[in-house]
Design an enzyme around this catalytic site. Sequence first.
Site, PDB file in Angstrom:
ATOM      1  N   ASP A 201       0.852  -1.190   0.204  1.00  0.00           N
ATOM      2  CA  ASP A 201       0.232  -0.012  -0.084  1.00  0.00           C
ATOM      3  C   ASP A 201       0.716   1.325   0.249  1.00  0.00           C
ATOM      4  O   ASP A 201       2.250   1.034   0.167  1.00  0.00           O
ATOM      5  CB  ASP A 201      -0.998  -0.019   1.479  1.00  0.00           C
ATOM      6  CG  ASP A 201      -0.381  -0.456   2.410  1.00  0.00           C
ATOM      7  OD1 ASP A 201       0.796  -0.135   2.623  1.00  0.00           O
ATOM      8  OD2 ASP A 201      -0.822  -0.890   3.429  1.00  0.00           O
TER       9      ASP A 201
ATOM     10  N   ASN B 194      -6.784  -2.791  14.842  1.00  0.00           N
ATOM     11  CA  ASN B 194      -8.257  -3.171  14.742  1.00  0.00           C
ATOM     12  C   ASN B 194      -8.360  -4.459  13.600  1.00  0.00           C
ATOM     13  O   ASN B 194      -9.375  -4.509  12.943  1.00  0.00           O
ATOM     14  CB  ASN B 194      -8.929  -1.667  13.834  1.00  0.00           C
ATOM     15  CG  ASN B 194      -8.295  -1.639  12.318  1.00  0.00           C
ATOM     16  OD1 ASN B 194      -7.176  -2.197  12.053  1.00  0.00           O
ATOM     17  ND2 ASN B 194      -8.910  -0.461  11.759  1.00  0.00           N
TER      18      ASN B 194
ATOM     19  N   GLU C 146      -9.382  -2.084   6.055  1.00  0.00           N
ATOM     20  CA  GLU C 146      -9.916  -1.630   7.319  1.00  0.00           C
ATOM     21  C   GLU C 146     -11.321  -2.471   7.647  1.00  0.00           C
ATOM     22  O   GLU C 146     -11.733  -3.171   6.639  1.00  0.00           O
ATOM     23  CB  GLU C 146     -10.399  -0.162   7.175  1.00  0.00           C
ATOM     24  CG  GLU C 146      -9.105   0.804   7.082  1.00  0.00           C
ATOM     25  CD  GLU C 146      -8.334   0.889   8.153  1.00  0.00           C
ATOM     26  OE1 GLU C 146      -8.041   0.197   9.150  1.00  0.00           O
ATOM     27  OE2 GLU C 146      -7.483   1.886   8.148  1.00  0.00           O
TER      28      GLU C 146
END
Length: 243
Positions: free
Chosen positions: A66, A135, A142
């Site tokens: 990324d 997370n 995400e």
Amino acid sequence: MHIKIAKDYMEMSKVAADLVESILRKRPGLVLGLATGSTPLGLYKELVQRHKAGLDFSKVTTFNLDEYYGLSPDHPASYHYYMGEHLFEHINVDRARTHIPNGANADAVQECKNYEAKIKAAGGIDLQILGIGNNGHIGFNEPGAPFGGTAGLVDLAEETIEANARFFERQEDVPRQALSMGIKSIMQCAQIVLLANGANKADAIAKAVEGPVTEALPASVLQLHPNCTFIIDEAAAQKLTGV
Ligand code: PGA
């Protein structure tokens, strides 16, 4: 999914470097997927030392997971900059064979399409290194990212922006978007190694390994991968019940 628990960060990094080295020695033209963040820094240090001792990267091709969207490759917080600083400038990789999404390309859709095409043209990724977010994100996928997703422009979660603020002067400087390989792109890699250290990763690791496979915890998809190893330190492993 295999779980290897190392005593601490240094041991985790060495175990990961041993694995990369053994695969690279068997396959000099390795297509290696790379990650950024704090976690793989020890692995990269080890690989640099091993290069100094003779490990050859001249035929390796790399693809990073990324890049922040809106940062040019020479921005000190960009992942282009990070990779140069921590790995590429210190090993004999051919820079023409290193790939990172270009966060400065105004046409994000085209950039991601091209990126997927380049991975395909290289024959796919043989070994992908991953970190994990607090997370449960992998790459910048995400919670809620679709398991069927390929490379794309994604919004960063608030907790990711907070976690990554340490790399920027001010929190408002952290980009809100990124170009990231998708979950599907990651799952297509032949082999995956996920690294995690520290107590702040323990929840995400326990959910990824022992929780339900759900898009709410992106790393849980790795339970479905045929060749995935988690190399984690004791602190990150402390909430696992089954090991
Ligand atoms: P970190 O980031 O290595 O800096 O903890 C990991 C990630 O967000 O994937």
